[in-house]
Write an enzyme that holds these catalytic residues in place. Structure first.
Site, PDB file in Angstrom:
ATOM      1  N   TYR A 142     -11.145   4.239   7.437  1.00 41.52           N
ATOM      2  CA  TYR A 142     -11.976   3.091   7.039  1.00 41.52           C
ATOM      3  C   TYR A 142     -13.459   3.466   6.982  1.00 41.52           C
ATOM      4  O   TYR A 142     -14.219   2.847   6.259  1.00 41.52           O
ATOM      5  CB  TYR A 142     -11.814   1.943   8.042  1.00 41.52           C
ATOM      6  CG  TYR A 142     -10.707   0.976   7.716  1.00 41.52           C
ATOM      7  CD1 TYR A 142      -9.396   1.415   7.514  1.00 41.52           C
ATOM      8  CD2 TYR A 142     -10.953  -0.392   7.633  1.00 41.52           C
ATOM      9  CE1 TYR A 142      -8.389   0.524   7.238  1.00 41.52           C
ATOM     10  CE2 TYR A 142      -9.946  -1.293   7.352  1.00 41.52           C
ATOM     11  CZ  TYR A 142      -8.659  -0.832   7.160  1.00 41.52           C
ATOM     12  OH  TYR A 142      -7.663  -1.726   6.890  1.00 41.52           O
ATOM     13  N   LYS A 192       0.794  10.208  12.505  1.00 40.70           N
ATOM     14  CA  LYS A 192       1.521  10.916  11.452  1.00 40.70           C
ATOM     15  C   LYS A 192       1.239  12.395  11.672  1.00 40.70           C
ATOM     16  O   LYS A 192       0.718  13.107  10.806  1.00 40.70           O
ATOM     17  CB  LYS A 192       1.056  10.419  10.070  1.00 40.70           C
ATOM     18  CG  LYS A 192       1.878  10.919   8.901  1.00 40.70           C
ATOM     19  CD  LYS A 192       3.260  10.283   8.785  1.00 40.70           C
ATOM     20  CE  LYS A 192       4.066  10.961   7.693  1.00 40.70           C
ATOM     21  NZ  LYS A 192       5.465  10.484   7.623  1.00 40.70           N
ATOM     22  N   ASP A 224       5.945   5.978   9.922  1.00 40.99           N
ATOM     23  CA  ASP A 224       7.047   5.492   9.078  1.00 40.99           C
ATOM     24  C   ASP A 224       8.213   5.038   9.944  1.00 40.99           C
ATOM     25  O   ASP A 224       8.786   3.962   9.747  1.00 40.99           O
ATOM     26  CB  ASP A 224       7.470   6.553   8.042  1.00 40.99           C
ATOM     27  CG  ASP A 224       7.671   7.941   8.640  1.00 40.99           C
ATOM     28  OD1 ASP A 224       7.331   8.157   9.825  1.00 40.99           O
ATOM     29  OD2 ASP A 224       8.170   8.826   7.913  1.00 40.99           O
ATOM     30  N   ASP A 248      -3.818  -1.595  11.099  1.00 39.50           N
ATOM     31  CA  ASP A 248      -3.936  -2.672  10.106  1.00 39.50           C
ATOM     32  C   ASP A 248      -2.554  -3.030   9.576  1.00 39.50           C
ATOM     33  O   ASP A 248      -2.170  -4.203   9.518  1.00 39.50           O
ATOM     34  CB  ASP A 248      -4.846  -2.203   8.961  1.00 39.50           C
ATOM     35  CG  ASP A 248      -4.974  -3.243   7.863  1.00 39.50           C
ATOM     36  OD1 ASP A 248      -5.183  -4.426   8.196  1.00 39.50           O
ATOM     37  OD2 ASP A 248      -4.858  -2.874   6.678  1.00 39.50           O
ATOM     38  N   ASP A 252       0.209  -6.423  10.799  1.00 38.56           N
ATOM     39  CA  ASP A 252       0.757  -7.433   9.883  1.00 38.56           C
ATOM     40  C   ASP A 252       2.280  -7.471   9.998  1.00 38.56           C
ATOM     41  O   ASP A 252       2.889  -8.543   9.962  1.00 38.56           O
ATOM     42  CB  ASP A 252       0.362  -7.144   8.423  1.00 38.56           C
ATOM     43  CG  ASP A 252      -0.956  -7.793   8.029  1.00 38.56           C
ATOM     44  OD1 ASP A 252      -1.794  -8.013   8.924  1.00 38.56           O
ATOM     45  OD2 ASP A 252      -1.149  -8.072   6.830  1.00 38.56           O
TER      46      ASP A 252
HETATM   47  C1  IPM Z   1      -7.686  -7.061   9.043  1.00 39.87           C
HETATM   48  C2  IPM Z   1      -8.021  -7.145   7.576  1.00 39.87           C
HETATM   49  C3  IPM Z   1      -9.265  -6.323   7.330  1.00 39.87           C
HETATM   50  C4  IPM Z   1      -8.951  -4.893   7.673  1.00 39.87           C
HETATM   51  C5  IPM Z   1      -9.867  -6.437   5.927  1.00 39.87           C
HETATM   52  C6  IPM Z   1     -10.065  -7.867   5.502  1.00 39.87           C
HETATM   53  C7  IPM Z   1     -11.163  -5.679   5.831  1.00 39.87           C
HETATM   54  O1  IPM Z   1      -6.934  -6.749   6.812  1.00 39.87           O
HETATM   55  O2  IPM Z   1      -8.544  -7.437   9.863  1.00 39.87           O
HETATM   56  O3  IPM Z   1      -6.585  -6.630   9.360  1.00 39.87           O
HETATM   57  O4  IPM Z   1      -8.376  -4.165   6.852  1.00 39.87           O
HETATM   58  O5  IPM Z   1      -9.275  -4.471   8.777  1.00 39.87           O
HETATM   59 MG    MG Z   2      -5.165  -6.406   7.924  1.00 38.33          MG
END
Ligand code: IPM
Ligand code: MG
Length: 355
Positions: A142, A192, A224, A248, A252
């Site tokens: 990032y 990884k 993975d 990240d 999710d």
């Molecule tokens: C998160 C989001 C952010 C990230 C984006 C919106 C920059 O997806 O906080 O997980 O990738 O960190």
């Molecule tokens: Mg995110």
């Protein structure tokens, strides 16, 4: 007694509605714990861009820097998608993380109350699952340089760099081990290392550090495989520590195990203060319609009490109120038969009642 300074950055989309509900809860909990609040609200993201031409105006940054804690709603939306990368709403989030030195992102994924039915996974697979993703937040791909898109040999070339120093790995791993110690003492480090040297170093450093935490059972997993395992058998995980980008993605995934990303709070810590925000985004499609689920933001407030104010009791109080509320009331995203569907505001009011 000194005032506790909290900066609220509602941001875009559903950000303002959900933070408004959390602020109601904040006032009630602060009163209960004898805290005097000094709350300041400042624009961030696309909203700030519209007002000031930048998603992170200097006044916003200063208000966040000088606060004891920051409560952020969400940033982004279709309105700002065509903007230059440097002024996209998301840049505000990355800027705040970097400027405040918030290198550790804590994303708990657990199933509240009887929400087990809301998951797309089988109830027996997710029932009782409780995972804490510890994501490195100010390094890795990032932030690594060189980066950007450049013209090279007559074509465009896009470039990002994955870089981790030993000290960056060490400080996030320390948080991972310490959190695991307070939970069920199992830590999975995700990398990884079979392909990326930077994460081979990650694995080596985490392994070296495990000698200092003999009570924590450490294992390593490739990202993975970790993704597969998260969906196959999530209960094998307790605390996960991983890089910025893997965190990240995995967070999710872990979120959906719980059924709704509308339930997941997060804390970003490591600097002199902390930033608390729901994991869900700005959900522009439902913004302003009183449909959003404010619980992730309310639970993020709980994390603020726990991690910045060292008031674990206040966090427990908030979590219990949320669980109690879910027995009867649901927002649309987590609605199920036999429950009463309510809007964002009413959900906030019901949590207040159950505090
Ligand atoms: C998160 C989001 C952010 C990230 C984006 C919106 C920059 O997806 O906080 O997980 O990738 O960190
Ligand atoms: Mg995110």
């Amino acid at each position: 007694m000194t005032n506790t300074k909290i900066t609220v950055t509602p941001g875009d989309g559903i950000g303002p509605e959900v933070t408004q509900q959390a602020v109601k809860v904040l006032h009630a909990v602060a009163q209960r714990f004898d805290m005097t609040l000094d709350i300041q609200e400042v624009p961030v993201g696309g909203t700030a861009y519209d007002l000031a031409g930048t998603p992170l105006p200097d006044e916003t940054l200063q208000a966040c820097k000088s606060a004891d804690a920051v409560l952020l709603g969400a940033v982004g939306g279709p309105k700002w998608e065509a903007l230059d990368y440097s002024v996209r709403p998301e840049r505000a989030l990355l800027g705040l993380r970097a400027e405040l030195g918030l290198y550790a992102n804590l994303r708990p994924a657990q199933i509240y109350g009887d929400l087990v039915g809301a998951s797309t996974l089988k109830p027996e697979v997710v029932e009782g699952a409780d995972i804490m993703v510890v994501r490195e937040l100010t390094g890795g791909i990032y932030f690594g340089k060189p980066r950007g898109v450049a013209e090279e040999n007559g074509e465009r070339v896009g470039r990002n760099t994955l870089v981790y120093s030993e000290s960056e790995i060490r400080r996030i791993a320390k948080i991972g081990f310490e959190i695991a110690q307070k939970r069920s003492k199992r830590l999975t480090s995700v990398d990884k290392a079979n392909v990326l040297e930077a994460t081979e170093l990650w694995r080596d450093v985490v392994t070296e550090m495990s000698k200092d935490y003999p009570d924590v059972e450490l294992n390593h997993m490739y990202v993975d495989n970790a993704t597969m395992q998260l969906i196959r058998a999530p209960k094998q995980f307790d605390t996960i520590v991983t890089t910025n980008m893997f965190g990240d993605i995995l967070s999710d995934g872990a979120a959906m195990m719980t059924g709704s990303i509308g339930m997941l709070p997060s804390a970003s810590v490591g600097g002199s203060n902390g930033l608390y925000e729901p994991v869900h985004g700005s959900a522009p499609d439902i913004a302003g319609k009183d449909l959003a689920n404010p619980l992730a933001t309310i639970l993020s407030l709980g994390m603020m009490f726990r991690y910045t104010f060292n008031q674990g009791d206040a966090d427990t109080l908030i979590q219990n109120a949320v669980i109690k509320t879910l027995e009867t009331y649901r927002t649309g995203d987590i609605m199920s038969e036999g429950k009463q569907q309510v809007g964002c505001q009413e959900m906030g009011d019901r949590v207040l009642e159950n505090l």
